[in-house]
Design a protein around this motif. Structure first.
Motif, PDB file in Angstrom:
ATOM      1  N   SER A 176      -9.065  12.226  -6.767  1.00 35.06           N
ATOM      2  CA  SER A 176     -10.265  11.384  -6.795  1.00 35.06           C
ATOM      3  C   SER A 176     -11.516  12.215  -6.577  1.00 35.06           C
ATOM      4  CB  SER A 176     -10.171  10.296  -5.715  1.00 35.06           C
ATOM      5  OG  SER A 176      -9.113   9.405  -5.984  1.00 35.06           O
ATOM      6  N   THR A 180     -14.471  12.718  -9.345  1.00 35.63           N
ATOM      7  CA  THR A 180     -15.858  12.405  -8.979  1.00 35.63           C
ATOM      8  C   THR A 180     -16.777  13.579  -9.324  1.00 35.63           C
ATOM      9  OG1 THR A 180     -15.102  10.963  -7.188  1.00 35.63           O
ATOM     10  CG2 THR A 180     -17.387  11.718  -7.094  1.00 35.63           C
ATOM     11  N   ASN A 184     -19.828  13.895 -12.404  1.00 35.09           N
ATOM     12  CA  ASN A 184     -21.216  13.977 -11.959  1.00 35.09           C
ATOM     13  C   ASN A 184     -21.829  15.379 -11.964  1.00 35.09           C
ATOM     14  OD1 ASN A 184     -21.937  11.119 -10.789  1.00 35.09           O
ATOM     15  ND2 ASN A 184     -19.853  11.555 -10.062  1.00 35.09           N
ATOM     16  N   ALA A 195     -20.310  13.281  -3.276  1.00 32.68           N
ATOM     17  CA  ALA A 195     -18.918  12.936  -3.583  1.00 32.68           C
ATOM     18  C   ALA A 195     -18.253  12.295  -2.371  1.00 32.68           C
ATOM     19  CB  ALA A 195     -18.145  14.182  -4.013  1.00 32.68           C
ATOM     20  N   LEU A 198     -19.590   8.758  -1.953  1.00 30.04           N
ATOM     21  CA  LEU A 198     -19.064   7.856  -2.978  1.00 30.04           C
ATOM     22  C   LEU A 198     -17.624   7.439  -2.686  1.00 30.04           C
ATOM     23  CD1 LEU A 198     -20.478   9.625  -6.161  1.00 30.04           C
ATOM     24  CD2 LEU A 198     -21.084   7.324  -5.373  1.00 30.04           C
ATOM     25  N   LEU A 199     -16.875   8.315  -2.017  1.00 30.74           N
ATOM     26  CA  LEU A 199     -15.469   8.042  -1.711  1.00 30.74           C
ATOM     27  C   LEU A 199     -15.270   7.534  -0.286  1.00 30.74           C
ATOM     28  CD1 LEU A 199     -13.958  11.184  -3.446  1.00 30.74           C
ATOM     29  CD2 LEU A 199     -13.781   8.819  -4.241  1.00 30.74           C
TER      30      LEU A 199
END
Length: 288
Positions: A176, A180, A184, A195, A198-199
């Motif tokens: 993941s 990501t 990006n 990152a 976002l996670l």
């Protein structure tokens, strides 16, 4: 919205935004809103954070003491008896719909056998709740603030209260993180900190899991991806170094050229000539 002395609550309902799982969020201060011992049955899965005072609650016939900094979890339909010591109990709550509720409880280390535990992040969680609780009404803005609060609490707890180690879980998380970054990296404003946000994981957790799984740090991977893309673009388009660096996610052309030479052992111009794209070298400003 419901507001009384020492009690504030907003309910979002079960229709407009139910796909996002939050049902309500609120605060109760028994030193202001006095109320004796009582029994209640929650409608939703609910996470509580004791902001101050002390007391207890009884669920499924078992009594649990509560003190400042405790988290406790209640499931819908469970008859719960609350008791506050000298009307001192103060707590925040956030309630959500069944989807993923048990996963949230698991992340927080709260089970039916152990519905209460003390958090190491009491000050941070109190700040998270207090910053969200100052709404004017149940607007979509306050709803998404509640979503953010839940995610921040889970992120804080995951920094230390990690789930048991699992090769599969770490591989999935590392993948993941990789995806990501891959999605990006062309944005010069994007960093590995973005990152992690976002996670919903800490930077330290992201770095450790990614390095253990991929054998490279997230920062090094991001730079490698950007340089690899730049090398491909260099051979495909008639483009200047400045345009190339920005297209590959670098604002600083000088830093880009330094990293490029370190990775490939040659300058941008030398790389273009070495790989048979010298036809571009005279039309754009390519410096050695």
């Amino acid at each position: 919205m419901v507001e009384e002395k020492g009690w504030k609550s907003v309910t979002f309902g079960d229709d407009k935004y139910s796909f996002l799982k939050i049902a309500s969020i609120g605060y109760r201060d028994y030193s202001v809103c006095k109320r004796g011992d009582f029994v209640a049955a929650n409608r939703w899965h609910s996470l509580y954070f004791v902001q101050g005072g002390s007391g207890s609650f009884t669920v499924n016939g078992k009594k649990y003491a509560l003190e400042k900094g405790d988290l406790f979890f209640i499931r819908p339909g469970e008859p719960v008896a609350y008791c506050t010591d000298d009307d001192t109990l103060k707590y925040y709550w956030i309630a959500f719909f069944p989807e993923h509720a048990e996963e949230i409880a698991e992340i927080l280390g709260l089970s039916q056998e152990k519905p209460v535990r003390h958090t190491k992040f009491a000050q941070r969680i109190e700040w998270i709740f207090s910053s969200v609780i100052e709404w004017d009404k149940g607007t979509s803005r306050s709803y998404f603030a509640a979503i953010s609060a839940l995610m921040q609490i889970l992120s804080a707890e995951c920094e230390v209260e990690e789930l048991p180690y699992s090769v599969e879980k770490h591989k999935a998380l590392a993948e993941s993180i990789k995806q990501t970054i891959d999605l990006n990296f062309k944005n010069p404003d994007f960093s590995v900190n973005d990152a992690a946000q976002l996670l919903y994981i800490s930077h330290s957790t992201m770095s450790r899991v990614f390095k253990e799984t991929m054998g490279i740090t997230p920062v090094a991977y991001l730079i490698d991806v950007r340089l690899g893309f730049a090398a491909e673009l260099l051979l495909e388009q008639d483009i200047s170094v400045k345009e190339l660096s920005v297209a590959a996610g670098f604002y600083d052309g000088g830093y880009f050229m330094k990293r490029f030479k370190k990775k490939f052992g040659m300058t941008v111009k030398e790389y273009r000539i070495r790989h048979g794209a010298e036809q571009f070298s005279e039309t754009k400003s390519i410096k050695a």
